[in-house]
Design a protein around this motif. Sequence first.
Motif: not given
Length: 218
Positions: A9, A103, A179, A182, A187, A190, A193
């Motif tokens: 994050a 991820y 990360a 982007g 993500e 979040d 997300a």
Amino acid sequence: MSWPGLSLAPGCTTRRGVDEVVALVADGSPARGELTAALREIEAAAAAAFPGNIFWDCELLAAELLRAGPGEIAAHARQIADLQALYGHNTVIRFRYVHDFLYGYDWAKWVQREPGERADTGPFAPAFIDHQERRARELEQLIAADDAHYPSLPEGHVRNPFPFSREPEAEVLLLRDLAAGGLLPVEAWDAAARPRWDRPYADLRVERAAALGLLLPS
């Protein structure tokens, strides 16, 4: 670097613990206790399968579990927990990290093969977990046949089918870079997300690895 690890994050170093995540995504929900138990079960399974894992953000995973609804959370979580044992260090597959699942790299690749049918299926949905279970069995067969891309490994070795280093220092450098840019499909830190599959995430990862000097000798 000890499990359960760090966060990707922005502005964070350590990830939120289970209680913090539940407070964030399930405040006031009657399923709060069920969600807490579910996340602990998944975390324990991932820690056992991937003791060298580095990053563990589970806010989006928690939000997806909560959407399953009271009474369904535990079953969904058990499927995800059981999946971890199919790929970890005690198996012939012997992957080092849970990062590609958490991820979204595995998921994005799966959706890209049949986007018309799979684009609305999330990265932690039962349908995708079912696929991952089948894929583990396929990999086991390839390894048993000493496949060129998935050969059997000497005892104590971890598997890296990628053209870039996945040693811990390299993994931290690359994932933080991705990360920050982007460039992760999911993500995971979040809870709100929106996972994306519609970019060439695998190629972008190789490109960033090359830019960071992480490619392995050919």
